[in-house]
Design a protein around this motif. Structure first.
Motif, PDB file in Angstrom:
ATOM      1  N   LYS A   1       0.789  -1.328  -0.123  1.00  0.00           N
ATOM      2  CA  LYS A   1      -0.014   0.069  -0.125  1.00  0.00           C
ATOM      3  C   LYS A   1       0.885   1.388   0.086  1.00  0.00           C
ATOM      4  CE  LYS A   1      -4.214  -1.713   2.185  1.00  0.00           C
ATOM      5  NZ  LYS A   1      -5.134  -1.614   3.340  1.00  0.00           N
ATOM      6  N   LYS A   2       2.041   1.183   0.740  1.00  0.00           N
ATOM      7  CA  LYS A   2       3.112   2.624   0.864  1.00  0.00           C
ATOM      8  C   LYS A   2       3.451   2.578  -0.476  1.00  0.00           C
ATOM      9  CE  LYS A   2       6.545   4.242   3.487  1.00  0.00           C
ATOM     10  NZ  LYS A   2       7.632   3.997   4.570  1.00  0.00           N
ATOM     11  N   GLU A   3       3.948   1.723  -1.067  1.00  0.00           N
ATOM     12  CA  GLU A   3       4.571   1.554  -2.638  1.00  0.00           C
ATOM     13  C   GLU A   3       3.385   2.228  -3.407  1.00  0.00           C
ATOM     14  OE1 GLU A   3       7.734  -1.878  -2.363  1.00  0.00           O
ATOM     15  OE2 GLU A   3       6.061  -2.155  -3.263  1.00  0.00           O
ATOM     16  N   ARG A   4       2.434   1.537  -3.551  1.00  0.00           N
ATOM     17  CA  ARG A   4       1.253   2.236  -4.546  1.00  0.00           C
ATOM     18  C   ARG A   4       1.057   3.600  -4.496  1.00  0.00           C
ATOM     19  NH1 ARG A   4      -2.871  -1.718  -6.864  1.00  0.00           N
ATOM     20  NH2 ARG A   4      -2.076  -0.478  -8.838  1.00  0.00           N
ATOM     21  N   ASN A   5       0.743   3.957  -3.098  1.00  0.00           N
ATOM     22  CA  ASN A   5       0.375   5.333  -2.736  1.00  0.00           C
ATOM     23  C   ASN A   5       1.433   6.482  -3.149  1.00  0.00           C
ATOM     24  OD1 ASN A   5      -2.109   4.450  -1.635  1.00  0.00           O
ATOM     25  ND2 ASN A   5      -1.561   4.563   0.321  1.00  0.00           N
ATOM     26  N   LYS A   6       2.640   6.071  -3.023  1.00  0.00           N
ATOM     27  CA  LYS A   6       3.691   6.997  -3.365  1.00  0.00           C
ATOM     28  C   LYS A   6       3.815   7.172  -4.705  1.00  0.00           C
ATOM     29  CE  LYS A   6       8.829   7.781  -2.399  1.00  0.00           C
ATOM     30  NZ  LYS A   6       9.823   7.405  -1.643  1.00  0.00           N
ATOM     31  N   VAL A   7       3.566   6.143  -5.697  1.00  0.00           N
ATOM     32  CA  VAL A   7       3.511   6.170  -7.055  1.00  0.00           C
ATOM     33  C   VAL A   7       2.386   6.712  -7.521  1.00  0.00           C
ATOM     34  CG1 VAL A   7       3.562   4.966  -8.918  1.00  0.00           C
ATOM     35  CG2 VAL A   7       5.365   4.381  -7.528  1.00  0.00           C
ATOM     36  N   SER A   8       1.209   6.566  -7.045  1.00  0.00           N
ATOM     37  CA  SER A   8      -0.112   7.084  -7.665  1.00  0.00           C
ATOM     38  C   SER A   8      -0.140   8.854  -7.308  1.00  0.00           C
ATOM     39  CB  SER A   8      -1.218   6.403  -6.846  1.00  0.00           C
ATOM     40  OG  SER A   8      -1.400   6.798  -5.380  1.00  0.00           O
ATOM     41  N   GLN A   9       0.628   9.096  -6.416  1.00  0.00           N
ATOM     42  CA  GLN A   9       0.661  10.604  -6.339  1.00  0.00           C
ATOM     43  C   GLN A   9       1.315  11.353  -7.570  1.00  0.00           C
ATOM     44  OE1 GLN A   9       2.313  11.636  -2.432  1.00  0.00           O
ATOM     45  NE2 GLN A   9       0.732  10.291  -1.453  1.00  0.00           N
ATOM     46  N   LEU A  10       2.316  10.628  -8.087  1.00  0.00           N
ATOM     47  CA  LEU A  10       3.092  11.233  -9.129  1.00  0.00           C
ATOM     48  C   LEU A  10       2.634  11.033 -10.640  1.00  0.00           C
ATOM     49  CD1 LEU A  10       6.528  10.878  -7.213  1.00  0.00           C
ATOM     50  CD2 LEU A  10       4.879  12.776  -7.480  1.00  0.00           C
ATOM     51  N   PHE A  11       2.437   9.746 -10.884  1.00  0.00           N
ATOM     52  CA  PHE A  11       2.083   8.956 -12.017  1.00  0.00           C
ATOM     53  C   PHE A  11       0.595   8.598 -12.592  1.00  0.00           C
ATOM     54  CE2 PHE A  11       6.350   8.206 -10.538  1.00  0.00           C
ATOM     55  CZ  PHE A  11       7.353   8.729 -11.601  1.00  0.00           C
ATOM     56  N   SER A  12       0.360   8.458 -13.555  1.00  0.00           N
ATOM     57  CA  SER A  12      -1.151   8.074 -14.035  1.00  0.00           C
ATOM     58  C   SER A  12      -0.591   6.717 -15.213  1.00  0.00           C
ATOM     59  CB  SER A  12      -2.021   9.129 -14.862  1.00  0.00           C
ATOM     60  OG  SER A  12      -1.113   9.692 -15.760  1.00  0.00           O
ATOM     61  N   PHE A  13      -1.516   5.947 -15.251  1.00  0.00           N
ATOM     62  CA  PHE A  13      -1.283   4.746 -15.921  1.00  0.00           C
ATOM     63  C   PHE A  13      -2.349   4.525 -16.996  1.00  0.00           C
ATOM     64  CE2 PHE A  13       0.748   4.635 -12.000  1.00  0.00           C
ATOM     65  CZ  PHE A  13       2.076   4.318 -12.238  1.00  0.00           C
ATOM     66  N   TYR A  14      -1.914   3.971 -18.187  1.00  0.00           N
ATOM     67  CA  TYR A  14      -2.980   3.872 -19.450  1.00  0.00           C
ATOM     68  C   TYR A  14      -2.525   2.440 -20.081  1.00  0.00           C
ATOM     69  CZ  TYR A  14      -3.554   8.917 -18.401  1.00  0.00           C
ATOM     70  OH  TYR A  14      -3.793  10.027 -17.822  1.00  0.00           O
ATOM     71  N   TRP A  15      -3.433   1.785 -20.252  1.00  0.00           N
ATOM     72  CA  TRP A  15      -3.131   0.466 -21.122  1.00  0.00           C
ATOM     73  C   TRP A  15      -3.874   0.674 -22.467  1.00  0.00           C
ATOM     74  CZ3 TRP A  15      -0.947  -3.994 -19.137  1.00  0.00           C
ATOM     75  CH2 TRP A  15      -0.964  -4.199 -18.000  1.00  0.00           C
ATOM     76  N   LYS A  16      -2.898   0.295 -23.337  1.00  0.00           N
ATOM     77  CA  LYS A  16      -3.217   0.278 -24.855  1.00  0.00           C
ATOM     78  C   LYS A  16      -3.096  -1.195 -25.512  1.00  0.00           C
ATOM     79  CE  LYS A  16      -3.068   5.274 -25.903  1.00  0.00           C
ATOM     80  NZ  LYS A  16      -2.788   5.952 -27.021  1.00  0.00           N
ATOM     81  N   ARG A  17      -3.908  -1.354 -26.401  1.00  0.00           N
ATOM     82  CA  ARG A  17      -4.014  -2.550 -27.324  1.00  0.00           C
ATOM     83  C   ARG A  17      -2.909  -2.199 -28.460  1.00  0.00           C
ATOM     84  NH1 ARG A  17      -8.059  -6.545 -27.251  1.00  0.00           N
ATOM     85  NH2 ARG A  17      -9.546  -6.202 -25.375  1.00  0.00           N
ATOM     86  N   GLY A  18      -2.168  -2.993 -29.098  1.00  0.00           N
ATOM     87  CA  GLY A  18      -1.220  -2.823 -30.175  1.00  0.00           C
ATOM     88  C   GLY A  18      -1.922  -1.626 -31.222  1.00  0.00           C
ATOM     89  N   ASN A  19      -2.976  -1.926 -31.657  1.00  0.00           N
ATOM     90  CA  ASN A  19      -3.466  -0.931 -32.717  1.00  0.00           C
ATOM     91  C   ASN A  19      -3.971   0.251 -32.237  1.00  0.00           C
ATOM     92  OD1 ASN A  19      -5.758  -1.898 -31.378  1.00  0.00           O
ATOM     93  ND2 ASN A  19      -7.013  -2.280 -33.180  1.00  0.00           N
ATOM     94  N   GLU A  20      -3.821   0.592 -30.875  1.00  0.00           N
ATOM     95  CA  GLU A  20      -4.183   1.985 -30.493  1.00  0.00           C
ATOM     96  C   GLU A  20      -2.778   2.769 -30.095  1.00  0.00           C
ATOM     97  OE1 GLU A  20      -8.088   0.498 -27.858  1.00  0.00           O
ATOM     98  OE2 GLU A  20      -6.150   0.765 -26.947  1.00  0.00           O
ATOM     99  N   ILE A  21      -1.811   2.054 -30.047  1.00  0.00           N
ATOM    100  CA  ILE A  21      -0.440   2.810 -30.081  1.00  0.00           C
ATOM    101  C   ILE A  21      -0.086   3.684 -31.152  1.00  0.00           C
ATOM    102  CG2 ILE A  21       1.976   2.476 -29.311  1.00  0.00           C
ATOM    103  CD1 ILE A  21       0.913  -0.442 -28.304  1.00  0.00           C
ATOM    104  N   THR A  22       0.227   5.070 -30.748  1.00  0.00           N
ATOM    105  CA  THR A  22       0.463   6.048 -31.558  1.00  0.00           C
ATOM    106  C   THR A  22       2.012   5.924 -31.826  1.00  0.00           C
ATOM    107  OG1 THR A  22       1.182   7.516 -29.860  1.00  0.00           O
ATOM    108  CG2 THR A  22      -1.314   7.586 -30.539  1.00  0.00           C
TER     109      THR A  22
END
Length: 414
Positions: free
Chosen positions: A231-252
């Motif tokens: 929980k401590k590791e995840r909370n620290k990261v979530s304050q700074l970064f955002s995350f996005y999943w993309k399929r192959g054909n969605e990648i620019t």
């Protein structure tokens, strides 16, 4: 001790080195449309698919000057068709079953270790089938042919790397001439019924009610100390970064460029370039788009790190990670926690994050045994390697037991 002579590829009818109904293919594109349909119709993972293998060839990631020269063995008879994914190897890079010490022993005795014949998926330590198609021939029969072929060509030996998952399959007998070598990886299982036991029996025979409901449900089966750490590791990261999943054909194109720079940066830290080039990734992003998942890690709306995954019907495979800077804890989030969440959300049974990494234990990844088979043409070396593998297997067994004892799951009686 005699030096084995190599049969030259030039001027040699390699088909004559094989039994009836067998032939050598030097490219995956040598398959006819009918053969291709029979061979790849039922492949289980992205890695032994036609699209993945052809991208390796088309991009030049394998072939001349790479150490991976395709020499696929094709069996065809009475409508049946089987393909053994074999390569003439002139080095040991990209195999992940390390035999550098064996090669050194040959060298010290004035004997050539390369070329050898390796049955594997290039650059992919994935336990999956390398004997594919609709043939009724067993992997034992195919290995017997491969060993005969390697001997006739004067190769130093024949090697089958990362056999299929043995939780539900028996180890091939391989004509009693192959040495079994064991290793280990760390996998995460979306299965509440096994997390508090040492056994993986039935790990993939999962009923829907055994899946974790969400990440908090997974955390609930961990010890309080490890739950707090994650929980401590995840909370620290979530304050700074955002995350996005993309399929192959969605990648620019820009996202591909950012991923590729991240991928290469990981290898450059080890003093070398990555095995796979940008053309390879661009091709698979298109041809197996539904099997590709790219996790983009953004900081202030810029991609600063990424992790490439593949997926099939029951497993998520973590393959390549890289960052364009040093970011504390981001690796754990991008390569482990995001993957666990993905498996839970999409009801996948297993998460295979790749090789090595004891830090995975503290995050709930259980040690699993991997297997490869080896035979060396020169008997003294074969016998020495066999003894080495026996001793190594004992060490591996003790190591896996020690890893099990370090798993962060609550005990069953708690």
């Amino acid at each position: 001790m005699p030096v084995r002579k190599n049969v030259s590829d030039t001027g040699t009818n390699t088909t004559s080195l094989l039994p009836e109904h067998w032939q050598v293919l030097y490219s995956i594109h040598d398959l006819t449309d009918a053969q291709r349909s029979k061979v790849f119709r039922n492949v289980a993972t992205p890695f032994n698919s036609f699209e993945f293998l052809s991208a390796l060839e088309d991009s030049g990631s394998i072939g001349k000057h790479t150490g991976w020269l395709p020499e696929y063995l094709l069996f065809e008879n009475k409508g049946q068709c089987g393909l053994l994914l074999g390569y003439k190897k002139t080095n040991s890079y990209g195999e992940y079953v390390f035999d550098w010490a064996w090669a050194d022993a040959y060298h010290r005795n004035g004997i050539e270790y390369y070329p050898k014949y390796t049955i594997a998926i290039p650059y992919s330590p994935i336990p999956c089938s390398k004997w594919i198609g609709n043939s009724s021939l067993s992997i034992d029969s195919a290995l017997g042919v491969a060993n005969h072929y390697a001997n006739q060509k004067g190769y130093s030996g024949c090697h089958l790397l990362f056999l299929e998952d043995l939780a539900t399959k028996t180890l091939p007998e391989a004509n009693q001439s192959f040495i079994r070598r064991v290793g280990n990886q760390f996998h995460w299982f979306n299965n509440r019924t096994i997390v508090t036991t040492d056994s993986l029996a039935g790990a993939l025979d999962i009923e829907p009610e055994s899946y974790f409901q969400d990440f908090d449900d997974f955390l609930s089966v961990l010890t309080a100390r490890k739950r707090k750490m994650i929980k401590k590791e995840r909370n620290k990261v979530s304050q700074l970064f955002s995350f996005y999943w993309k399929r192959g054909n969605e990648i620019t194109d820009d996202e591909l460029e950012a991923f590729y720079l991240s991928y290469q940066s990981t290898y450059l830290k080890r003093g070398r370039a990555g095995y796979l080039n940008k053309t390879f990734f661009k091709q698979i992003f298109s041809t197996i788009a539904n099997k590709v998942r790219l996790l983009l890690c953004n900081y202030e709306d810029k991609v600063v790190a990424s992790a490439l995954y593949f997926v099939d019907g029951e497993t998520l495979y973590g393959r390549y990670w890289g960052a364009l800077g040093e970011f504390e804890q981001l690796h754990f989030e991008a390569c482990y926690y995001q993957g666990i969440e993905f498996c839970i959300e999409h009801k996948l049974k297993r998460f295979n994050p790749g090789t090595q990494g004891e830090h995975k234990i503290a995050r709930g990844f259980k040690p699993i045994e991997t297997n490869s088979l080896h035979t060396l043409a020169l008997e003294p070396f074969h016998n020495a390697v066999e003894q080495f593998c026996i001793e190594e297997a004992l060490h591996n067994s003790n190591y896996m037991q020690a890893c099990d004892e370090r798993l962060p799951y609550k005990k069953a009686d708690n």
